[in-house]
Design an enzyme around this catalytic site. Sequence first.
Site, PDB file in Angstrom:
ATOM      1  N   GLU A 185       0.809  -1.225   0.000  1.00 32.92           N
ATOM      2  CA  GLU A 185       0.000   0.000   0.000  1.00 32.92           C
ATOM      3  C   GLU A 185       0.842   1.274   0.000  1.00 32.92           C
ATOM      4  O   GLU A 185       0.419   2.306  -0.526  1.00 32.92           O
ATOM      5  CB  GLU A 185      -0.947   0.010   1.203  1.00 32.92           C
ATOM      6  CG  GLU A 185      -2.069  -1.017   1.135  1.00 32.92           C
ATOM      7  CD  GLU A 185      -1.700  -2.379   1.705  1.00 32.92           C
ATOM      8  OE1 GLU A 185      -2.598  -3.235   1.827  1.00 32.92           O
ATOM      9  OE2 GLU A 185      -0.515  -2.580   2.034  1.00 32.92           O
TER      10      GLU A 185
ATOM     11  N   PHE B 252     -11.982  -6.894  13.943  1.00 33.63           N
ATOM     12  CA  PHE B 252     -10.893  -7.397  13.104  1.00 33.63           C
ATOM     13  C   PHE B 252     -10.523  -6.355  12.050  1.00 33.63           C
ATOM     14  O   PHE B 252     -11.370  -5.851  11.334  1.00 33.63           O
ATOM     15  CB  PHE B 252     -11.318  -8.705  12.427  1.00 33.63           C
ATOM     16  CG  PHE B 252     -10.293  -9.249  11.476  1.00 33.63           C
ATOM     17  CD1 PHE B 252      -9.074  -9.726  11.938  1.00 33.63           C
ATOM     18  CD2 PHE B 252     -10.547  -9.262  10.111  1.00 33.63           C
ATOM     19  CE1 PHE B 252      -8.122 -10.228  11.051  1.00 33.63           C
ATOM     20  CE2 PHE B 252      -9.602  -9.769   9.229  1.00 33.63           C
ATOM     21  CZ  PHE B 252      -8.389 -10.247   9.698  1.00 33.63           C
ATOM     22  N   GLN B 253      -9.243  -6.027  11.983  1.00 35.43           N
ATOM     23  CA  GLN B 253      -8.682  -5.043  11.045  1.00 35.43           C
ATOM     24  C   GLN B 253      -9.308  -3.657  11.214  1.00 35.43           C
ATOM     25  O   GLN B 253      -9.419  -2.895  10.248  1.00 35.43           O
ATOM     26  CB  GLN B 253      -8.820  -5.523   9.593  1.00 35.43           C
ATOM     27  CG  GLN B 253      -7.907  -6.718   9.298  1.00 35.43           C
ATOM     28  CD  GLN B 253      -7.750  -7.018   7.827  1.00 35.43           C
ATOM     29  OE1 GLN B 253      -8.636  -6.722   7.029  1.00 35.43           O
ATOM     30  NE2 GLN B 253      -6.643  -7.625   7.449  1.00 35.43           N
TER      31      GLN B 253
ATOM     32  N   LYS C 231     -17.758  -0.505   5.666  1.00 28.93           N
ATOM     33  CA  LYS C 231     -18.190  -1.472   4.656  1.00 28.93           C
ATOM     34  C   LYS C 231     -19.697  -1.439   4.414  1.00 28.93           C
ATOM     35  O   LYS C 231     -20.162  -1.623   3.283  1.00 28.93           O
ATOM     36  CB  LYS C 231     -17.744  -2.879   5.063  1.00 28.93           C
ATOM     37  CG  LYS C 231     -17.973  -3.908   3.962  1.00 28.93           C
ATOM     38  CD  LYS C 231     -17.338  -5.259   4.282  1.00 28.93           C
ATOM     39  CE  LYS C 231     -17.515  -6.227   3.115  1.00 28.93           C
ATOM     40  NZ  LYS C 231     -16.874  -7.533   3.381  1.00 28.93           N
TER      41      LYS C 231
ATOM     42  N   MET D 211      24.428   8.658   2.579  1.00 27.87           N
ATOM     43  CA  MET D 211      24.333   9.908   3.333  1.00 27.87           C
ATOM     44  C   MET D 211      24.542   9.672   4.828  1.00 27.87           C
ATOM     45  O   MET D 211      25.139  10.504   5.524  1.00 27.87           O
ATOM     46  CB  MET D 211      22.980  10.587   3.087  1.00 27.87           C
ATOM     47  CG  MET D 211      22.909  12.015   3.613  1.00 27.87           C
ATOM     48  SD  MET D 211      24.134  13.118   2.879  1.00 27.87           S
ATOM     49  CE  MET D 211      23.312  13.573   1.360  1.00 27.87           C
TER      50      MET D 211
END
Length: 574
Positions: free
Chosen positions: A51, A113-114, A163, A482
């Site tokens: 993502e 959940f999630q 949802k 760096m």
Amino acid sequence: MELLSGADMIARFLQDEGVEYIYGYPGGAALHIYDALFRQDKVKHILVRHEQAATHAADGYARASGKPGTVLVTSGPGATNAVTGIATAYMDSIPMVVLCGQVMSHLIGDDAFQETDIIGVTRPIVKHSFSIKHPTEIPEVLKKAYYLASTGRPGPVVVDIPKDMTTPTERYEYVYPKKVKLRSYNPVARGHTGQIKKAVELMLKARRPVFYTGGGVVTGRACEGLTDMVKRLGYPITTTLMGIGAYPQSDQQCLGWLGMHGSYESNMAMHHADLIIAIGARFDDRVTNNTSKFCPTAKIIHVDIDPSSVSKTVRADVPIVGPAQSVINEMISLLQGKEIANPDALEEWWQTIEGWREERRGKLYEPSRPGETIKPQEVIEAICRQTRGEAYVTTDVGQHQMFAAQYYKFDKPNRFITSGGLGTMGFGFPAAMGIKQNFPDEQVVCVTGEGSFQMMMQELSTCKQFGGGVKIVNLNNASLGMVRQWQDLNYKSRHAHSYMESLPDFQKLIESYGFTALKVQTMEELEPALERTFADKDELVFLDVAVDPHEHVYPMQVPLGSMRDMLLSKTERT
């Protein structure tokens, strides 16, 4: 009357809004939306492999095209994986809309959940956020999201979508909203005429003026007007890292970019100026160094669309809140028929600047000798020659980023694509994917390092599925360059965990995805390898170049000093 489910409303709205690409990764909370996207063919979904890559690809698309990028992720880890990319866009003022699936509304707050409070998580790094409370809100909320993302000071907007707001069996009237009403949001359309007049008076009277321009000129589409005004006045101009290309770098009036690793002449000119004309820049700490020592003899004109940025870090003598394009156009109109008051002083100022240029001519770096390891600067110069300075160049973050900015000469805006504010490793490759999809006929080059590339290298799989002839040039010094440079300068070369001791065989890795990989170890091999790399614009090629691991980026400002306090090499300083 057209009745659509919430999910179908989202798909239809994206079509009506003219969205071309959406970058995302599916999951349970977003599956109704994914099903709706599957059942249409106008908006193309690009399935990334992480993502974070979705946000960087949308970001690159936005920076190159000027249009908002669009992201779709699921709830919980899908949304949190996007946080780094959201912050990257926020720090650099890039327009983006991130659609996040969420658990069903009746489960919010129950640690379902999630479930993650993505609105709360991202609050400090978004321009605004919305949570859908009813499916009928979707068209209006999405219209507001795209409007907010792309107007005023651009930035990312998050839309949280439970949802049950997208249930296929629940249908409601859909109307595409052509207008937006936001009572508390009225981005300024033009600057204050009185302040602009004051600024023009100061500009005409200045003896040692310098234009200091930033990313706001690029995102504000004000580059053409800026070039016209700078040419009319004959004043020197320097840009920030984000402003590179706003004014042609090959032009004699351009001093390069300024700040931490900016050019010697740009930093010196800023320090000794009597007038700084700052447009679309925010006086970032990577520019100013110690603000108490910043440009001690200069009056400051500061033009910015964001009122909170004006005088935030450095006090402006003439603050102007307004879009760069309209303010510059008004300045040009006020300059018509007028002449600068001190042409002799300006000529003397240019002589001083040319003296600074001459001091460093031929001393920027030591070219490699036959048999020696290639210098990274030489690679960038060779890429610039090969592409005639016309490529879209993305970078990750580190030494290679600075070398690309210093040695590739950009004469057009929107061509140098890099993470400036957040400094995000892993940005370059997915950003290049997003650009190549929008500009398939252009050369798109990702300049990276082996540390950064490994953070998002799984997107080779995305390129295999969806195409995209990105050219990846890996300046391979087998270390976090760096970090190592700072350890050399400040920690007596104690290289704590900055060497990459177990690198993959990049050639085999790239070939395993079905792409071409080339390896370069000598200067004699470089030009032929670059010719092969850029021979076919539609072919993804990975060029692994072994470069000198001991090379540093110079100039480099001395911490807590003024702009003129610089290290010029390992043995020289101002």
